[in-house]
Design an enzyme around this catalytic site. Structure first.
Site, PDB file in Angstrom:
ATOM      1  N   LYS A 126      27.012   0.960  -7.317  1.00  0.00           N
ATOM      2  CA  LYS A 126      28.450   1.222  -7.409  1.00  0.00           C
ATOM      3  C   LYS A 126      28.827   1.053  -8.883  1.00  0.00           C
ATOM      4  O   LYS A 126      28.938  -0.073  -9.378  1.00  0.00           O
ATOM      5  CB  LYS A 126      29.233   0.228  -6.536  1.00  0.00           C
ATOM      6  CG  LYS A 126      30.735   0.486  -6.483  1.00  0.00           C
ATOM      7  CD  LYS A 126      31.072   1.575  -5.476  1.00  0.00           C
ATOM      8  CE  LYS A 126      32.579   1.725  -5.336  1.00  0.00           C
ATOM      9  NZ  LYS A 126      32.925   2.772  -4.353  1.00  0.00           N
ATOM     10  N   ASP A 156      28.933  -4.689  -0.328  1.00  0.00           N
ATOM     11  CA  ASP A 156      28.741  -5.727   0.694  1.00  0.00           C
ATOM     12  C   ASP A 156      28.650  -5.089   2.077  1.00  0.00           C
ATOM     13  O   ASP A 156      27.878  -5.533   2.934  1.00  0.00           O
ATOM     14  CB  ASP A 156      29.887  -6.739   0.648  1.00  0.00           C
ATOM     15  CG  ASP A 156      29.865  -7.551  -0.627  1.00  0.00           C
ATOM     16  OD1 ASP A 156      28.896  -8.307  -0.816  1.00  0.00           O
ATOM     17  OD2 ASP A 156      30.798  -7.417  -1.438  1.00  0.00           O
TER      18      ASP A 156
END
Length: 229
Positions: A25, A40
């Site tokens: 990311k 996550d």
């Protein structure tokens, strides 16, 4: 959450085939330090620990705007490209999840995910919504990719509901027409709330064979499309 679910699905399916996978990311917005971010969710759904977030900004804005508001340096996509090349040295697959769309700016120089894909020679998987507005959005994205020489890996519907409406069902054929190819998948709405075992099944069913799954675009079209009505 569509892009994140599709990223997790790609990671989960690739891992079951023995591929070494990393997820990246470049810039997470809308989350403070210590709060859960998109990676996550990828970690939880796909069981993937090889995740790399290169910058984080608390405001839910474009990466460039979020960095300006935070008073910190922006994401440097040329540096991200170098780090991705390093990761690619010993991983079979490196997945990059953008923030927003193809042309969202990461810095005040105007660098975007399209530039990152071009520098890396990477194909881009377009995650489309199923509802009204998706045809224009998807067509503009594909046109921008073609103009910039970014290869299309396919179009996946990120969140397909159990009871799709008229516009959604009509959009199946039109999305395929715009992409000039069958859909590369459709992930069920709510997949992000599944446990990892259930998610893996949904991922395999929702991704086309070209992406490692068992999604049948023709069967999906026959089941939900309007062609036979």
């Amino acid at each position: 959450m569509g892009k994140t679910v599709v990223t997790a699905a790609l990671a989960a399916v690739a891992a079951t085939r023995g591929a070494s996978v990393a997820a990246v990311k470049p810039g997470q917005t809308g989350a403070r330090d210590g709060e859960p971010g998109d990676l996550d969710a990828v970690r939880r759904l796909a069981g993937l620990d090889d995740v790399h977030e290169f910058a984080r900004f608390p405001d839910p804005l474009s990466p460039a705007a979020a960095a300006r508001r935070a008073g910190v340096p922006p994401v440097r996509l040329p540096e991200v490209a170098e780090r991705v090349r390093e990761l690619s040295g010993d991983r079979r697959l490196v997945l990059i999840e953008g923030a927003g769309g193809l042309l969202v700016r990461y810095d005040d120089e105007g660098n975007t995910i399209a530039d990152l894909a071009r520098w890396l020679g990477a194909a881009a998987l377009v995650v489309a919504r199923p509802d009204l507005g998706t045809l224009n959005h998807t067509a503009l994205t594909l046109e921008a990719m073609a103009h910039r020489g970014v290869q299309l890996a396919g179009v996946v519907i990120g969140e397909w509901p159990a009871d799709p409406g008229l516009a959604m069902r009509s959009n199946i054929r039109d999305l395929e027409t715009i992409a000039a190819r069958p859909l590369a998948g459709a992930l069920p709405a709510g997949a992000g709330a599944l446990d990892p075992a259930e998610f893996l099944l949904a991922a395999h069913r929702g991704l086309a064979p070209s992406l490692g799954g068992g999604f049948d675009a023709a069967a999906f079209r026959d089941t939900f499309g309007l062609d036979k009505e």
